[in-house]
Write an enzyme that holds these catalytic residues in place. Structure first.
Site, short mmCIF file in Angstrom:
data_model
loop_
_atom_site.label_atom_id
_atom_site.label_comp_id
_atom_site.label_asym_id
_atom_site.label_seq_id
_atom_site.Cartn_x
_atom_site.Cartn_y
_atom_site.Cartn_z
N LEU A 35 0.82 -1.22 0.00
CA LEU A 35 0.00 0.00 0.00
C LEU A 35 0.86 1.27 0.00
O LEU A 35 1.97 1.28 0.51
CB LEU A 35 -0.93 0.00 1.22
CG LEU A 35 -1.84 -1.23 1.32
CD1 LEU A 35 -2.75 -1.11 2.53
CD2 LEU A 35 -2.68 -1.42 0.06
N HIS A 39 -3.51 4.45 -2.01
CA HIS A 39 -4.50 3.60 -1.32
C HIS A 39 -5.06 4.32 -0.09
O HIS A 39 -6.25 4.22 0.21
CB HIS A 39 -3.84 2.30 -0.86
CG HIS A 39 -3.42 1.38 -1.97
ND1 HIS A 39 -2.11 1.16 -2.29
CD2 HIS A 39 -4.15 0.63 -2.83
CE1 HIS A 39 -2.04 0.31 -3.28
NE2 HIS A 39 -3.26 -0.03 -3.65
N GLN A 63 -5.45 -12.62 -12.02
CA GLN A 63 -5.32 -11.48 -12.93
C GLN A 63 -3.90 -11.28 -13.44
O GLN A 63 -3.61 -10.29 -14.09
CB GLN A 63 -5.82 -10.20 -12.25
CG GLN A 63 -5.01 -9.72 -11.07
CD GLN A 63 -5.70 -8.57 -10.35
OE1 GLN A 63 -6.67 -8.77 -9.63
NE2 GLN A 63 -5.21 -7.35 -10.53
N GLY A 157 -9.26 3.48 -7.83
CA GLY A 157 -8.49 4.65 -8.25
C GLY A 157 -8.70 4.95 -9.72
O GLY A 157 -8.79 4.05 -10.56
N GLN A 158 -8.76 6.25 -10.01
CA GLN A 158 -8.84 6.70 -11.40
C GLN A 158 -7.62 6.25 -12.20
O GLN A 158 -7.67 6.07 -13.40
CB GLN A 158 -8.97 8.22 -11.42
CG GLN A 158 -8.73 8.91 -12.75
CD GLN A 158 -9.81 8.61 -13.77
OE1 GLN A 158 -10.94 8.34 -13.39
NE2 GLN A 158 -9.44 8.64 -15.04
N GLN A 163 -9.98 -0.38 -15.51
CA GLN A 163 -10.45 -1.26 -14.43
C GLN A 163 -11.68 -0.66 -13.75
O GLN A 163 -12.66 -1.36 -13.46
CB GLN A 163 -9.35 -1.49 -13.40
CG GLN A 163 -9.82 -2.17 -12.14
CD GLN A 163 -8.69 -2.56 -11.20
OE1 GLN A 163 -8.04 -3.57 -11.43
NE2 GLN A 163 -8.46 -1.80 -10.15
N SER A 194 2.12 4.14 -7.32
CA SER A 194 1.80 2.78 -7.75
C SER A 194 2.68 1.83 -6.96
O SER A 194 3.85 2.16 -6.67
CB SER A 194 2.09 2.61 -9.25
OG SER A 194 2.15 1.23 -9.58
O1 PAF Z 1 -6.31 -2.61 -8.55
C1 PAF Z 1 -5.96 -3.62 -7.88
O2 PAF Z 1 -5.14 -3.56 -6.95
C2 PAF Z 1 -6.57 -4.97 -8.22
O3 PAF Z 1 -6.81 -5.10 -9.57
C3 PAF Z 1 -7.83 -5.30 -7.39
C4 PAF Z 1 -8.95 -4.31 -7.69
C5 PAF Z 1 -7.50 -5.25 -5.91
C6 PAF Z 1 -8.36 -6.70 -7.72
O4 PAF Z 1 -7.42 -7.68 -7.37
#
Ligand code: PAF
Length: 300
Positions: A35, A39, A63, A157-158, A163, A194
């Site tokens: 984080l 965040h 993912q 987040g933008q 996403q 990030s």
């Molecule tokens: O943006 C992220 O960190 C991820 O894609 C999420 C939304 C936590 C899903 O795993």
């Protein structure tokens, strides 16, 4: 405030149920840990708008296409808990794929394909093209969290604009929660916060800064009246080419009318999106050019 931390999702579900039973609202911030201030901004906004806030910390294997990316994804749970506490989060939880999807895994521990969710039309092109399967993985875990936690609002987040669009569409199809998209938090250099920034060496960081420079430049062009997506995209490429980057895309979309291809004609709403690699670190960023003129990928 000391936050509650659960390693077993069952306890997190019970906690959320207790929040609902008291008639309180629940804000949810899904994360993959590592984080940063970005965040914390999401969590702070969630605390302003809800009675209780919970955060998931789960590096979601569904993912990640490249296993190296999954393996090298930064993990620091102790620092995460500290940051969440500072931001006013009430509960954080983690778990395993098996715990989130009991009875739905194959013998190798992968999710059975019939349980993967369709990420919908916003998954087309850009991230959808360069990271095949990525948005199926995001939609599947986020959809599962929505299903088991039943939050009132969920915060994204933008910075991950596509996403946010995928998830908002998913939430609409699931009849909730409300998806809140929060402004990108930037370093003083202009670079978006990030988790992947921690993997950049000095040269990578220097290169990465050309991404926000290209976006701010595109926004300046838009303010000067440039509405042609091809021109805006050409401009971004010309800036990115000055850095030591491997550009995957630098493209324009109408955030309310998502299209696989960059639109042709002059636009009244636009978001500029970039993905590029600095060394082996893949960075993405985007910027709304038509500020205050669109609701789809709105910064809130
Ligand atoms: O943006 C992220 O960190 C991820 O894609 C999420 C939304 C936590 C899903 O795993």
């Amino acid at each position: 405030m000391i936050i509650q931390c659960f390693e077993n999702p069952e306890h997190a579900i019970d906690w959320c149920q207790a929040v609902a039973d008291q008639g309180l609202t629940l804000g949810f911030v899904p994360t993959m840990g590592a984080l940063h201030e970005g965040h914390q901004t999401l969590v702070r906004q969630a605390t302003l708008e809800n009675d209780r806030v919970c955060v998931s910390i789960f590096v979601n294997p569904l993912q990640f296409g490249e296993s190296k990316d999954l393996e090298t994804y930064p993990r620091d749970f102790e620092s995460d808990a500290k940051m969440l506490e500072q931001a006013g989060c009430h509960m954080a939880f983690t778990g395993t794929l098996a715990e989130f999807f009991p009875g739905r895994l194959d013998p190798e521990g992968g999710l059975l394909p019939e349980y993967l969710l369709d990420p919908g039309p916003f998954a087309e092109s850009l991230e959808g093209e360069f990271r095949p399967g990525h948005f199926e993985g995001v939609a599947t875990i986020v959809g599962r969290f929505f299903e088991i936690l039943k939050p009132t609002r969920a915060y994204f987040g933008q910075k991950d604009c596509q996403q946010a669009l995928v998830v908002r569409d998913l939430a609409q199809r699931m009849h909730g929660p409300e998806v809140v998209v929060c402004t990108t938090h930037r370093e003083t250099s202009g670079m978006a916060f990030s988790s992947r920034n921690t993997r950049l060496d000095e040269a990578g960081r220097r290169a990465g800064m050309f991404i926000s420079r290209a976006l701010f430049g595109a926004r300046a062009l838009w303010f000067q009246g440039e509405r042609n997506p091809a021109e805006l995209s050409r401009f971004m490429h010309s800036v990115l080419n000055q850095g030591d980057l491997r550009v995957e895309y630098a493209s324009i979309r109408d955030p309310e009318q998502w299209s696989g291809e960059q639109p042709d004609g002059p636009l009244t709403r636009a978001v500029a999106l970039i993905a590029a690699r600095a060394g082996d670190v893949r960075l993405i960023d985007n910027m709304l050019l038509s500020v205050g003129n669109d609701a789809a990928c709105k910064e809130g």
